[in-house]
Design an enzyme around this catalytic site. Structure first.
Site, PDB file in Angstrom:
ATOM      1  N   HIS A 270     -36.870   7.559 -45.896  1.00 30.89           N
ATOM      2  CA  HIS A 270     -36.602   7.350 -44.475  1.00 30.89           C
ATOM      3  C   HIS A 270     -36.872   5.908 -44.040  1.00 30.89           C
ATOM      4  O   HIS A 270     -36.429   5.479 -42.985  1.00 30.89           O
ATOM      5  CB  HIS A 270     -37.411   8.340 -43.619  1.00 30.89           C
ATOM      6  CG  HIS A 270     -38.866   8.012 -43.465  1.00 30.89           C
ATOM      7  ND1 HIS A 270     -39.867   8.639 -44.169  1.00 30.89           N
ATOM      8  CD2 HIS A 270     -39.508   7.127 -42.656  1.00 30.89           C
ATOM      9  CE1 HIS A 270     -41.037   8.173 -43.811  1.00 30.89           C
ATOM     10  NE2 HIS A 270     -40.846   7.243 -42.887  1.00 30.89           N
TER      11      HIS A 270
ATOM     12  N   ASP B  32     -37.881  12.787 -49.761  1.00 28.27           N
ATOM     13  CA  ASP B  32     -38.132  11.535 -49.035  1.00 28.27           C
ATOM     14  C   ASP B  32     -38.691  10.447 -49.959  1.00 28.27           C
ATOM     15  O   ASP B  32     -39.610   9.723 -49.596  1.00 28.27           O
ATOM     16  CB  ASP B  32     -39.091  11.780 -47.856  1.00 28.27           C
ATOM     17  CG  ASP B  32     -39.057  10.639 -46.850  1.00 28.27           C
ATOM     18  OD1 ASP B  32     -38.087   9.861 -46.870  1.00 28.27           O
ATOM     19  OD2 ASP B  32     -40.010  10.510 -46.052  1.00 28.27           O
TER      20      ASP B  32
ATOM     21  N   SER C 281     -45.708   4.336 -43.905  1.00 27.07           N
ATOM     22  CA  SER C 281     -44.771   5.144 -44.686  1.00 27.07           C
ATOM     23  C   SER C 281     -44.305   4.412 -45.934  1.00 27.07           C
ATOM     24  O   SER C 281     -43.851   3.269 -45.863  1.00 27.07           O
ATOM     25  CB  SER C 281     -43.549   5.503 -43.834  1.00 27.07           C
ATOM     26  OG  SER C 281     -43.891   6.405 -42.818  1.00 27.07           O
TER      27      SER C 281
END
Length: 490
Positions: free
Chosen positions: A138, A168, A242
């Protein structure tokens, strides 16, 4: 005479004051001398208490500084840019409601469009000296440009090598000048709850921010995808973290920081690094992940289902349906079998089976241990490649009669997309009924009653009559392309 009396009184008062002062001073010295052997002991006890209070937790490092100095060079900051195009003239919502876009296009022609650049930040870590970097998908999804910034402030444009949206995970590549420092990938399966964990990343654009905490839990399912299996940690993770690494105290990566709970504090989630390690060969060579497939649809075992199937332990994945021609059907697996082991690995539930099968190598031989009618049986299957099929695992429905059924006419079969007219279709479910409580809906197709196949309404009624003395009855139901079991309670 009067003066003599005055002098005597003065002398006596002076003598009395002297004696009082003498006794006070003597008393203080006596108290002090009596306390002398006690005071050092009190001081000693205080010193020991202070040492105990600052003693580090067993197994905890006195400082993370040396570890951070060693690891930071292999952690990178990722910035992405995406060009977004919009119409330049903002139309009022009320005008659009009354006139619509066609009106504006006809009378005003093609309106000018404007562009703006949307930027976002993330993190990653170098896994090879020639520039391969792991991060979250993402972070780099649908962007026009990816720039990687190293700890020495050098920047490189990166290309997307491979990705897997379901987990992901993304693999990107830069072309550095020289060899790069890299991290070592650890064993996330060996991680224990309560161990120390260290996160390094780029939260809110604050480069190489370091946070520490512990592993709070393992195997967390948070609804992010079909293969959820997160490590939970209380090491602070924020937007921008992230894709960054979660380290153990050996400096090995145990997870990829991915998600947070927006309403909570100290709750972050990381993808176990073993999942990424298993995917790396496919990501590098194919750009995508090839997953294993057995050809079964499964569901969790409930107390009602276990009782009807004469199963004592609530463990394993219950086969609700098998796909014709696929490995499970060829090997002899049937609906109602309970898969309890794959290659000696115990299966906890349907989700556990899904994750385990996905990691199997296509073409490999696997051994399935199942319970059928209370007896153990072993089957050998050849793993197929998972195509674009419905997910195997499904939520267990609420089990708890109020339903009307009908034969499946050619028209109904065409409307529902059914290849076969076997079974009965539910046309009505009464509000508050056991059927509703069990999760049944109109258009659901009942194909089995207590593991007996039915072809029409007459057979359905006959089989239901046979169950009249039982408190519950188990049905096999098909909804769309998915099959599952439900238990109806009277």
């Amino acid at each position: 005479m009067k003066n003599n009396n005055t002098n005597k009184k003065t002398f006596l008062m002076f003598l009395l004051a002297f004696l009082v002062a003498f006794f006070i001073i003597s008393g203080i010295e006596a108290i002090r001398s009596n306390l002398a052997p006690i005071v050092p002991e009190v001081q000693s006890i205080s010193a020991v208490s202070a040492q105990e209070q600052i003693r580090p937790i067993p197994g905890a490092p006195a400082s993370f500084a040396d570890l951070v100095d060693r690891l930071k060079p292999a952690v990178v900051n990722i910035s992405t840019t995406r060009v977004v195009r919009q119409g330049g003239l903002q139309r009022p919502p009320l005008d659009r409601f009354f006139f619509g876009d066609e009106f504006f296009e006809r009378f005003f022609g093609d309106m000018p469009r404007r562009e703006y650049r949307q930027r976002s930040l993330g993190s990653g870590f170098i896994i090879s000296s020639d520039g391969y970097i792991l991060t979250n998908y993402h972070v780099v999804e649908k962007v026009d440009k990816v720039v990687v910034k190293l700890s020495d402030s050098k920047e490189y444009e990166a290309t997307l090598v491979g990705h897997d949206a379901k987990t992901d995970i993304a693999l990107i590549k830069i072309k550095p000048k020289g060899q790069l420092p890299l991290v070592e990938l650890g064993d996330s399966d060996a991680v224990r709850v309560g161990e120390w964990a260290l996160a390094i990343g780029n939260p809110f654009g604050l480069e190489h921010t370091v946070t520490a905490g512990i592993v709070s839990a393992k195997g967390r399912v948070i609804g992010a995808g079909p293969y959820d299996n997160f490590i939970q940690t209380d090491a602070s993770i924020n937007p921008g973290n992230s894709g960054g690494p979660l380290f153990n105290m050996e400096g090995k990566v145990i997870g990829i920081n991915t998600a947070i709970v927006a309403q909570g504090q100290g709750i972050g989630f990381a993808i176990p690094v073993k999942m990424a390690k298993d995917m790396l060969p496919d990501l590098r060579t194919k750009g995508k992940v090839t997953r294993g497939w057995l050809g079964v649809s499964v569901q969790d075992l409930t107390e009602d289902l276990a009782k009807n199937l004469n199963i004592k332990e609530l463990r394993g994945a219950l086969v609700a349906d098998v796909v014709k021609g696929d490995p499970a059907e060829v090997a002899g697996i049937v609906a109602g079998d309970l898969i309890v082991e794959i290659n000696g690995q115990k299966i906890k539930d349907s989700h556990d089976l899904l994750v385990t099968v996905a990691a199997l190598k296509v073409g490999a031989k696997v051994e399935l241990r199942v319970l059928r009618d209370g007896k153990e049986r072993v089957f050998t299957l050849t793993v197929a490649e998972r195509k674009d099929r419905p997910e195997m695992a499904m939520d267990t429905l609420h089990e708890e009669y109020g339903l009307a059924v009908s034969d499946i006419t050619p028209e109904i079969a065409q409307q529902l997309g059914l290849a076969s007219r076997s079974g009965v279709v539910i046309v009505q479910v009464a509000d508050g009924s056991p059927a509703e409580a069990a999760g049944l809906r109109p258009k659901d197709v009942i194909v089995q009653v207590d593991k007996t196949r039915i072809n029409n309404e007459k057979e359905f009624a006959l089989e239901m009559k046979k169950q009249a003395d039982k408190k519950s009855v188990m049905l096999s139901v098909r909804r769309g392309k998915v099959s599952f079991f439900v238990v109806l309670r009277r």
